[in-house]
Design a protein around this motif. Structure first.
Motif: not given
Length: 533
Positions: A499-514
């Motif tokens: 279970c994940y939310v966008s987390t610096w310093p990486y992002i999953y390719v399909e994610d919106d960092p906002a």
């Protein structure tokens, strides 16, 4: 027995009322728009600029990764203690132990992630308690969106957008600020996991347990060439496997992912228990006397709250408060575990409010018998108000004293007997936030209860109108509270997912960092890429 219980209840009420009346009128509770002697004030909504719910959230979220990731721009500084005998880790590209200021990880996985070439992991044990200043939010993320605002104020007196990438300068600066205070060993920050910045490795506060040359990593899975990676993520020249080694080396991408997995262990309460919070030292920039920040927050979602508009005089006032906090002896406060107090409030209401939201959803209401469904909601409201539903708290036309009594008891149930004299100014702010947050929960539930009291005997038109009205009230309350306990992966993730939310310093390719909506990601197919610059 029932008569005895009634007598005891009456005595307790008489004992509590003077304290409640006195504290409600106290000057340091000016943010609470509630006066126990004003029968018309019980239903007043929170002030537009109230920060009670924001402070409550910050206190409830300390040491937890998920809420601090969602609300990434920190606003609070609090002293924490790392106990004697705690094991901490440091990863680096050579076998020389640090002597000045450097970072430490709570888990091996986090330190291993920092090896980009030859990998040496040093494990340390604390030889005494470490006293550290914890900066909340994602305070170790190299972002220009506000994650560094609080520590920049400590270092330079204002947020510095031109210093976002100057990590070594920032660590040196924050340690320089801390030198003024005897006994302050360093700082705690968070990215995808918590980290300790120890300002002096030569102080004798930690000693080496082991220094191990760990297997080098395989970087071939990274699609981007090194020159396209951020400077601090570029691998050193490839290191050959040890003589006799067969098969694949540890994957660098997997190492990064496992560091996030280790961070996820602290997603929710109790969070990172290897540090103890001194709530008496809780300093917050969610302070309504900082009028420049109050104005800047109006109409702005919490994820975008910043300190960038703070004035020089307001900064000086907060730095003076921090100097007072870190200049006094540890343990100067009441000893109240305010984190537990906030968690008790959340435990009591979070699931029940979520249940009300579910019951009042359009699909649920449309398919239900109006009388039965209204009665079902009424029963849930009665459950939440049961501890305060005395036999004389019966709604009566033209008389709001019953509601005033319920809201008063409900709002102060955890704080009525805590005396001001034992609290630090910072604790009084937390106490006010707990009461202000609880009061709004109690106010909204009591307003719904006033409509629900005789709803079982009402006609269908009124019942359906009430269900629609309650839906709006529950939505309004939950939006105001904005508790991260409601941020969950639905449905639950499988064992091969995280279970994940966008987390610096990486992002999953399909994610919106906002987008901070929790979602399931694969633990075996790692579609990670650097956070967009």
């Amino acid at each position: 027995m029932r008569a005895l219980n009634a007598i005891v209840l009456s005595c307790l009420t008489l004992l509590l009322l003077p304290t409640i009346n006195a504290t409600a009128a106290s000057d340091d509770r000016a943010q609470v728009p509630f006066n126990a002697d004003d029968s018309a004030a019980w239903d007043s909504p929170p002030h537009l600029d109230s920060t009670h719910h924001l402070i409550f959230n910050d206190v409830a979220s300390l040491r937890q990764r998920l809420p601090n990731t969602i609300h990434l721009n920190g606003h609070s500084v609090v002293a924490v203690i790392v106990p004697t005998g705690t094991i901490l880790y440091h990863g680096r590209g050579n076998d020389s132990a640090p002597t000045g200021s450097e970072w430490l990880a709570f888990d091996f996985e986090h330190s291993h992630q920092e090896c980009w070439g030859p990998c040496y992991v040093i494990s340390y044990v604390t030889t005494r308690e470490l006293r550290l200043a914890y900066l909340d939010g994602v305070s170790a993320a190299n972002l220009g969106s506000g994650t560094f605002d609080t520590q920049d104020i400590l270092i330079w007196g204002k947020p510095r957008l031109d210093k976002v990438m100057e990590e070594e300068e920032r660590i040196a600066g924050i340690c320089e600020w801390g030198k003024k205070y005897d006994g302050l060993d360093g700082f705690v920050r968070m990215e995808f996991h918590f980290e300790v910045i120890l300002c002096n490795f030569s102080s004798g506060s930690v000693e080496v347990v082991s220094l191990l040359n760990i297997l080098p990593k395989d970087f071939s899975e990274f699609a981007d060439p090194p020159e396209k990676l951020p400077p601090w993520r570029r691998p050193l020249p490839a290191t050959a496997p040890p003589p006799g080694w067969k098969g694949s080396l540890p994957s660098a991408k997997s190492s990064d992912f496992e560091a996030m997995v280790a961070g996820s262990w602290q997603n929710r309460a109790p969070g990172e228990t290897r540090m103890r919070v001194d709530y008496s030292s809780f300093v917050t920039f969610y302070d309504r006397t900082l009028t420049s920040l109050v104005a800047a927050r109006r109409g702005v979602p919490r994820v975008k709250h910043r300190l960038i508009n703070i004035t020089a005089s307001e900064t000086a006032r907060k730095l003076d408060e921090l100097a007072d906090v870190y200049g006094r002896a540890p343990g100067a406060g009441s000893g109240v575990d305010w984190g537990s107090v906030t968690h008790v409030v959340q435990q009591r209401y979070a699931d029940r409010l979520a249940l009300l939201r579910f019951l009042l959803a359009p699909t649920q209401v449309a398919a239900a018998n109006a009388t039965a469904h209204a009665a079902l909601v009424r029963a849930q409201l009665l459950t939440m108000l049961a501890p305060y539903m005395t036999t004389d708290a019966v709604p009566a036309p033209g008389n709001a004293s019953w509601a005033q009594r319920i809201v008063r008891l409900c709002a102060t149930t955890h704080t009525a007997r805590i005396r001001d004299a034992v609290l630090t100014p910072q604790e009084r702010g937390i106490r006010n936030a707990v009461e202000g947050t609880a009061r709004e929960i109690c106010r909204q539930i009591t307003l719904m209860w006033a409509d629900a009291f005789d709803i079982e005997g009402a006609g269908e038109a009124r019942q359906r109108a009430a269900l629609l009205k309650w839906r709006g009230q529950v939505a309004e309350l939950m939006a105001w509270l904005d508790w991260s306990v409601w941020a969950q992966c639905e449905p639950e993730c499988r064992p091969d997912e995280l279970c994940y939310v966008s987390t610096w310093p990486y992002i999953y390719v399909e994610d919106d960092p906002a987008d901070m909506t929790p979602h399931c990601i694969s633990r075996t197919k790692l579609h990670m890429q650097p956070w967009p610059s």
